[in-house]
Write a protein that holds these residues in place. Structure first.
Motif, PDB file in Angstrom:
ATOM      1  N   GLU A 107      50.435 -10.325  -4.080  1.00  0.00           N
ATOM      2  CA  GLU A 107      51.662 -11.199  -4.503  1.00  0.00           C
ATOM      3  C   GLU A 107      52.336 -11.510  -3.314  1.00  0.00           C
ATOM      4  N   ALA A 108      52.157 -11.788  -2.490  1.00  0.00           N
ATOM      5  CA  ALA A 108      53.131 -11.757  -1.150  1.00  0.00           C
ATOM      6  C   ALA A 108      52.363 -13.546  -1.020  1.00  0.00           C
ATOM      7  N   GLY A 109      54.238 -14.304  -1.241  1.00  0.00           N
ATOM      8  CA  GLY A 109      53.600 -15.611  -0.862  1.00  0.00           C
ATOM      9  C   GLY A 109      53.482 -16.163   1.011  1.00  0.00           C
ATOM     10  N   PRO A 110      53.003 -17.416   1.519  1.00  0.00           N
ATOM     11  CA  PRO A 110      52.956 -17.422   2.566  1.00  0.00           C
ATOM     12  C   PRO A 110      53.653 -16.674   3.291  1.00  0.00           C
ATOM     13  N   SER A 111      55.264 -16.366   3.349  1.00  0.00           N
ATOM     14  CA  SER A 111      56.496 -16.003   4.126  1.00  0.00           C
ATOM     15  C   SER A 111      56.104 -14.689   4.295  1.00  0.00           C
ATOM     16  N   GLN A 112      55.736 -14.109   3.027  1.00  0.00           N
ATOM     17  CA  GLN A 112      55.628 -12.224   3.436  1.00  0.00           C
ATOM     18  C   GLN A 112      54.000 -11.889   3.751  1.00  0.00           C
ATOM     19  N   ALA A 113      53.243 -12.985   3.993  1.00  0.00           N
ATOM     20  CA  ALA A 113      51.846 -12.506   4.268  1.00  0.00           C
ATOM     21  C   ALA A 113      51.230 -11.326   5.615  1.00  0.00           C
ATOM     22  N   ASN A 114      52.381 -11.233   6.708  1.00  0.00           N
ATOM     23  CA  ASN A 114      52.035 -10.192   7.455  1.00  0.00           C
ATOM     24  C   ASN A 114      53.820  -9.839   7.942  1.00  0.00           C
ATOM     25  N   VAL A 115      53.976  -8.382   7.443  1.00  0.00           N
ATOM     26  CA  VAL A 115      55.312  -7.812   7.739  1.00  0.00           C
ATOM     27  C   VAL A 115      55.123  -6.991   8.418  1.00  0.00           C
ATOM     28  N   ILE A 116      55.983  -6.738   9.564  1.00  0.00           N
ATOM     29  CA  ILE A 116      55.991  -4.870  10.631  1.00  0.00           C
ATOM     30  C   ILE A 116      57.151  -4.244  10.010  1.00  0.00           C
ATOM     31  N   TYR A 117      56.572  -3.115   9.495  1.00  0.00           N
ATOM     32  CA  TYR A 117      58.111  -2.448   9.030  1.00  0.00           C
ATOM     33  C   TYR A 117      58.194  -1.645  10.059  1.00  0.00           C
ATOM     34  N   PHE A 118      59.593  -1.385  10.674  1.00  0.00           N
ATOM     35  CA  PHE A 118      59.884   0.080  11.691  1.00  0.00           C
ATOM     36  C   PHE A 118      60.148   0.903  10.947  1.00  0.00           C
ATOM     37  N   ARG A 119      59.612   2.348  11.525  1.00  0.00           N
ATOM     38  CA  ARG A 119      60.261   3.601  10.692  1.00  0.00           C
ATOM     39  C   ARG A 119      61.725   4.009  11.557  1.00  0.00           C
ATOM     40  N   VAL A 120      62.327   4.131  10.673  1.00  0.00           N
ATOM     41  CA  VAL A 120      64.037   4.389  11.255  1.00  0.00           C
ATOM     42  C   VAL A 120      64.229   6.020  10.573  1.00  0.00           C
ATOM     43  N   SER A 121      65.314   6.809  11.246  1.00  0.00           N
ATOM     44  CA  SER A 121      65.345   7.774  10.596  1.00  0.00           C
ATOM     45  C   SER A 121      66.709   8.036   9.166  1.00  0.00           C
ATOM     46  N   ASP A 122      66.949   7.057   9.804  1.00  0.00           N
ATOM     47  CA  ASP A 122      68.950   6.629   8.928  1.00  0.00           C
ATOM     48  C   ASP A 122      68.857   5.465   8.614  1.00  0.00           C
ATOM     49  N   ILE A 123      68.414   4.532   7.389  1.00  0.00           N
ATOM     50  CA  ILE A 123      68.025   3.604   7.913  1.00  0.00           C
ATOM     51  C   ILE A 123      69.525   2.666   7.239  1.00  0.00           C
TER      52      ILE A 123
END
Length: 124
Positions: free
Chosen positions: A56-72
């Motif tokens: 379902e990702a469009g071109p702007s969402q094709a590659n995303v880096i998600y960083f883990r954090v302990s307290d969002i």
């Protein structure tokens, strides 16, 4: 130590044209451990980093880096104070069958490419 200290990369995303074909290829051909599939999204474990395949990702969402954090919430507040502009506040993306919640908040880097912070939350 700051509230938003990034942990390991928690997730990477990659867009695909056909989620069923991609899921089968990554699982059966590459041998990646399949975690779960949720609609047009399939998740795999890559040595502790989660790979999300998205039909379902469009071109702007094709590659995303998600960083883990302990307290969002604290990380969101601190990054906002530093000038980061978030698309929306932290919100629950998914609740697993065991009740564990996946929370995320999306923003862009200095060149407009998508990034996110993520945290797993176990409700009381």
């Amino acid at each position: 130590m700051t509230a938003n200290q990034f942990g390991a990369i928690g997730q990477l995303s990659r867009s695909v044209a056909d989620i069923e074909a991609a899921e089968a290829w990554w699982r059966d051909v590459l041998g990646m451990p399949h975690l779960y599939t949720y609609g047009p999204l399939a998740f795999f474990d890559c040595g502790g980093v989660r790979l999300m395949l998205s039909a379902e990702a469009g071109p702007s969402q094709a590659n995303v880096i998600y960083f883990r954090v302990s307290d969002i919430a604290a990380s969101h507040a601190e990054l906002t104070a530093r000038g980061v502009v978030f698309v929306d506040p932290p919100h629950m993306i998914h609740r697993h069958a065991d009740g564990l919640e996946e929370w995320m908040a999306f923003f862009s880097d200095n060149e407009g490419r998508p990034l996110a912070i993520m945290s797993q939350v176990r409700p009381d």
